[in-house]
Design a protein around this motif. Structure first.
Motif, PDB file in Angstrom:
ATOM      1  N   PHE A 330       0.830  -1.213   0.000  1.00 32.74           N
ATOM      2  CA  PHE A 330       0.000   0.000   0.000  1.00 32.74           C
ATOM      3  C   PHE A 330       0.858   1.255   0.000  1.00 32.74           C
ATOM      4  N   SER A 331       0.417   2.244  -0.742  1.00 38.31           N
ATOM      5  CA  SER A 331       0.925   3.606  -0.599  1.00 38.31           C
ATOM      6  C   SER A 331      -0.231   4.552  -0.875  1.00 38.31           C
ATOM      7  N   ASP A 422      -1.524  -9.002   0.592  1.00 37.21           N
ATOM      8  CA  ASP A 422      -0.477  -8.571  -0.320  1.00 37.21           C
ATOM      9  C   ASP A 422      -1.128  -7.849  -1.493  1.00 37.21           C
ATOM     10  N   ALA A 423      -0.472  -6.777  -1.971  1.00 37.73           N
ATOM     11  CA  ALA A 423      -1.040  -5.981  -3.062  1.00 37.73           C
ATOM     12  C   ALA A 423      -1.250  -6.802  -4.327  1.00 37.73           C
ATOM     13  N   ASP A 424      -0.494  -7.871  -4.497  1.00 34.90           N
ATOM     14  CA  ASP A 424      -0.709  -8.733  -5.671  1.00 34.90           C
ATOM     15  C   ASP A 424      -2.156  -9.187  -5.747  1.00 34.90           C
ATOM     16  N   LEU A 450       2.119  -3.557 -15.017  1.00 32.55           N
ATOM     17  CA  LEU A 450       2.624  -3.245 -13.686  1.00 32.55           C
ATOM     18  C   LEU A 450       2.250  -4.329 -12.676  1.00 32.55           C
ATOM     19  N   ILE A 451       0.998  -4.773 -12.721  1.00 36.96           N
ATOM     20  CA  ILE A 451       0.568  -5.825 -11.788  1.00 36.96           C
ATOM     21  C   ILE A 451       1.355  -7.108 -12.047  1.00 36.96           C
ATOM     22  N   ASP A 452       1.565  -7.428 -13.310  1.00 36.82           N
ATOM     23  CA  ASP A 452       2.331  -8.625 -13.665  1.00 36.82           C
ATOM     24  C   ASP A 452       3.771  -8.506 -13.168  1.00 36.82           C
ATOM     25  N   LYS A 453       4.366  -7.330 -13.316  1.00 40.66           N
ATOM     26  CA  LYS A 453       5.736  -7.114 -12.848  1.00 40.66           C
ATOM     27  C   LYS A 453       5.822  -7.248 -11.338  1.00 40.66           C
ATOM     28  N   GLY A 454       4.832  -6.700 -10.624  1.00 39.09           N
ATOM     29  CA  GLY A 454       4.816  -6.814  -9.171  1.00 39.09           C
ATOM     30  C   GLY A 454       4.698  -8.248  -8.708  1.00 39.09           C
ATOM     31  N   MET A 455       3.941  -9.055  -9.449  1.00 38.56           N
ATOM     32  CA  MET A 455       3.762 -10.458  -9.089  1.00 38.56           C
ATOM     33  C   MET A 455       5.055 -11.251  -9.281  1.00 38.56           C
ATOM     34  N   LYS A 456       5.799 -10.946 -10.344  1.00 43.47           N
ATOM     35  CA  LYS A 456       6.927 -11.792 -10.723  1.00 43.47           C
ATOM     36  C   LYS A 456       8.269 -11.327 -10.160  1.00 43.47           C
ATOM     37  N   SER A 457       8.301 -10.174  -9.555  1.00 43.16           N
ATOM     38  CA  SER A 457       9.551  -9.707  -8.968  1.00 43.16           C
ATOM     39  C   SER A 457       9.813 -10.400  -7.638  1.00 43.16           C
ATOM     40  N   TYR A 467       4.139  -1.131  -7.175  1.00 44.92           N
ATOM     41  CA  TYR A 467       2.773  -0.910  -6.705  1.00 44.92           C
ATOM     42  C   TYR A 467       2.472   0.575  -6.500  1.00 44.92           C
ATOM     43  N   VAL A 468       3.481   1.371  -6.175  1.00 48.18           N
ATOM     44  CA  VAL A 468       3.272   2.826  -6.126  1.00 48.18           C
ATOM     45  C   VAL A 468       2.820   3.324  -7.494  1.00 48.18           C
ATOM     46  N   ASP A 469       3.536   2.904  -8.544  1.00 43.87           N
ATOM     47  CA  ASP A 469       3.180   3.317  -9.904  1.00 43.87           C
ATOM     48  C   ASP A 469       1.809   2.794 -10.303  1.00 43.87           C
ATOM     49  N   ALA A 470       1.525   1.537  -9.935  1.00 41.96           N
ATOM     50  CA  ALA A 470       0.240   0.939 -10.297  1.00 41.96           C
ATOM     51  C   ALA A 470      -0.921   1.682  -9.634  1.00 41.96           C
ATOM     52  N   LEU A 471      -0.773   1.983  -8.348  1.00 45.84           N
ATOM     53  CA  LEU A 471      -1.855   2.650  -7.621  1.00 45.84           C
ATOM     54  C   LEU A 471      -2.101   4.060  -8.151  1.00 45.84           C
TER      55      LEU A 471
END
Length: 515
Positions: A330-331, A422-424, A450-457, A467-471
Motif C-alpha cells: 500500500f501507498s 499482499d497488493a498482488d 505493472l501488476i504482472d511485474k509486481g507479481m513476478k519480482s 505498486y506505487v506506480d500501479a496505484l
C-alpha cells in the motif's frame, strides 16, 4: 523446528517459517473442556458455494474454514503455522516448495489425506478448463504439482513468488477428498467433503446452513456440537437476534447499533482492523463511462467524508488507494476530494448530457451499510445532473449478474478483501483485464504490465515501487468510485470465548467455546 529462509521472504508481510507438528491445528489453542453446544451465527447473506477453489466471497470462505483443512493456515496473530503439512522447505532459488504431510489424517468420508489428494485438488484449480473462480490465485505461479511420496507433495513454481505460502494459507487452498471430487464433479460445492473439524449437515437455501462436529477430527476436538449460519440481510434484525439470544454471533454489526450493544452486559462488540475496502465499480465498457474523464467526474461527485462520518459512524476511513493501508504494498495516492462543480465540468468535457440515465446496482446486506451507501451515492450523482436508476439485489444473484460480460449496469457496489494481505491479490483479480472479479471490466495494458511485474519480482523494494506506480495509474484511470476502507465489526454473546477474525475478515469459528 525447521526454518527455511529464501528470496521469497523478501516480499514480506508475513514471516515464512516451518513450525513443529505440535502447533494447534486451526491457529488457536485449545480452550478448556466445555461440553460442546449449538452455535448460531447470523450473517448479512448466505454462502454461495462450499467449494474452496470456486469461492470468491467472504461468507463462503467462513464456511469453508470449518469444513476444510489446508497445507498451512494462520494463527490468531495472522502468522503462518502448520495444518495438514507438518513442515516445509523452500528451494534456494525460490522456485520449489516441498511439504511433508501429517500421517494418518482422514477426510470425513474415511479416505486418506495424502499427497495424491493434495495434487488432485490443485491440479483441478490450475486447469483452466475447469473455470474455477480461484484459478488465477494459483495457476499464475504454480507450474506443476508433484506427489513425491504418500506423504510428501511439492510444487514447482513458474517464478519465485513472494506471497506463495500465504496463498496456500488462503481459505481457497482447502484440500478436497479426491473420492468426493470425482463423484460429485461440478456439484461438489453443495456436497463438500474435507478433513476439517466440521462437516455439512443441512443446507436450506435462504434459511440456514448447518454444520455438525466431526468427532473423528485429527486435531483439537470440535468446540461446538453444531454451527448454524443464518442469512439475515436486515441490519437491525441481526442486532435484535443478538440481544435476544436468538443468535450467538452476528456479522456485521450495523454502525448505528454499536454503542447500544456495547452498553448491554450480555453482549460484546469487536471492532477490528480489516484489509477490506468498498468501492463502486464503474462499467468501463459502456458509454458514457468508457471515458476516463467521466469516471473521474463520478469520484469528485461523491462525498466520501460524509459516508464515513454519518453512515459508517466513523467505523471506516476514506480510501486513499485501490488497496487498504493494512495490505503489503500500500501507498497513499490520495482520495478524490468532494467537488460537485468539478464533477459537472468533467462530465461536460466528456460529453455527458444533463439528465443522462445510468443504472446503479447494489447488494443488500452483504457489506456493512451497502444499500444505505448506494442510496447516498445515488443522491450525490443526481445532484450533478445524472438520472440514476437504483436496483438492489440478493448477493448471489448480484455476483452472477455483474460477472456477465453483457451486464447492463453502469455502477455496481463492490467490496474486496485482499485476503493474502499482499497488493498482488489486492489488485490482480479485480483490475487486470482477465481478472476473475474485474467487475469494472477494465482493460488497460499499462496497468496489466505493472501488476504482472509486481507479481513476478522477487525483490521486495522493487515490488513496492511497482505498486506505487500501479496505484497512481489506477487512480488516474478511475475504474471505480474509490470509497472507503472498512473496519470489521463482530457482535457476540458474553458467554462465548475465543471469538476473533483474521484481518482478512475470516471469522474463525473453530475455536469458539460457548459456556
Amino acid at each position: 523446528m525447521k526454518k527455511t529462509l529464501s528470496i521469497l521472504a523478501l516480499s514480506l508481510m508475513l514471516v515464512i517459517s516451518a513450525c513443529s507438528s505440535s502447533q494447534p491445528s486451526a491457529g488457536g489453542s485449545a480452550t478448556g473442556a466445555a461440553e460442546p453446544k449449538d452455535l448460531i451465527v447470523a450473517f448479512g447473506s448466505e454462502p454461495v458455494t462450499l467449494d474452496p477453489q470456486d469461492t470468491s466471497d467472504g461468507i463462503s470462505n467462513n464456511a469453508n474454514e470449518l469444513i476444510f483443512d489446508k497445507l498451512v493456515t494462520l494463527d490468531k496473530d495472522n502468522k503462518i503455522v502448520p495444518q495438514l503439512a507438518k513442515e516445509w522447505e523452500i528451494s534456494p532459488d525460490g522456485k520449489k516448495i516441498t511439504f511433508k504431510l501429517r500421517e494418518g489424517v482422514k477426510f470425513t468420508d474415511g479416505t486418506p489425506v495424502n499427497a495424491e489428494a493434495v495434487k488432485y485438488t490443485f491440479d483441478r484449480v490450475i486447469n483452466k478448463d475447469n473455470k474455477l473462480n480461484r484459478y488465477s490465485l494459483y495457476a499464475e505461479f504454480i507450474d506443476k504439482v508433484n506427489a513425491d511420496s504418500e506423504y510428501q507433495v511439492s510444487f514447482d513454481l513458474k517464478f519465485p513468488f513472494g506471497p506463495a505460502l500465504i496463498s496456500f494459507a488462503h481459505t481457497n487452498g482447502g484440500i478436497h477428498s479426491m473420492k468426493n471430487l470425482k463423484e460429485k464433479g461440478k456439484d461438489v460445492g453443495k456436497s463438500p467433503v474435507g478433513s476439517g473439524p466440521y462437516k455439512m449437515k443441512e443446507w436450506v437455501p435462504g434459511n440456514k446452513l448447518v454444520f455438525e462436529a466431526n468427532n473423528d477430527y485429527w486435531g483439537d476436538k470440535p468446540k461446538s456440537k453444531t454451527i448454524t449460519f443464518k442469512p439475515v440481510p436486515e441490519n437491525s434484525a441481526r442486532s435484535i437476534m443478538l440481544e435476544t439470544g436468538e443468535a450467538d454471533i452476528i456479522v456485521p454489526v450495523v454502525t448505528t447499533d454499536v454503542d447500544r450493544l456495547k452498553s448491554n452486559d450480555k453482549v460484546k462488540v469487536l471492532v477490528e482492523p480489516s484489509s477490506r475496502n468498498l468501492y463502486m465499480s464503474i462499467n468501463t465498457t459502456r458509454a458514457p463511462f468508457d471515458n476516463p474523464k467521466a469516471r473521474q467526474a463520478l469520484n469528485y461527485a461523491v462525498d466520501k467524508e460524509t459516508i464515513v462520518k454519518k453512515i459508517m459512524s466513523g467505523q471506516a476511513k476514506v480510501a486513499e488507494a485501490a488497496v487498504g493501508e493494512l495490505v503489503w504494498g500500500f501507498s497513499s495516492v490520495g482520495a478524490y476530494p468532494y467537488d460537485p462543480e468539478k464533477a459537472k465540468q468533467l462530465l461536460a468535457e466528456a460529453g455527458v448530457q444533463p439528465g443522462t440515465t445510468i443504472k446503479l446496482w447494489t447488494p443488500d446486506g452483504r457489506y456493512l451499510m451497502d444499500r444505505q451507501i448506494a442510496e447516498f451515492i445515488q443522491g450525490n450523482l443526481q445532484a450533478v445532473g445524472l438520472k440514476v436508476e437504483f436496483r438492489k439485489w440478493e448477493f448471489g444473484a448480484f455476483q452472477e449478474a455483474t460477472r456477465d460480460p453483457k451486464a447492463e449496469f453502469n455502477l455496481a457496489l463492490n467490496s474486496w478483501g485482499a485476503s493474502t494481505n499482499d497488493a498482488d491479490w489486492g489488485l490482480r483479480p479485480i483490475l487486470m483485464t482477465k481478472g476473475a472479479s474485474n467487475y469494472s471490466k477494465l482493460a488497460n495494458p499499462e496497468i496489466d504490465a505493472l501488476i504482472d511485474k509486481g507479481m513476478k519480482s522477487a525483490n521486495a523494494d522493487e515490488r513496492k515501487k511497482v505498486y506505487v506506480d500501479a496505484l497512481k495509474l489506477i487512480k488516474d484511470q478511475a475504474p471505480w468510485i474509490f470509497l472507503l476502507d472498512y473496519k470489521q465489526t463482530t457482535g457476540y454473546r458474553s458467554n462465548l470465548e475465543n471469538v476473533y477474525s483474521w484481518n482478512n475478515e475470516r471469522l474463525i469459528l473453530r475455536d469458539v467455546v460457548k459456556k
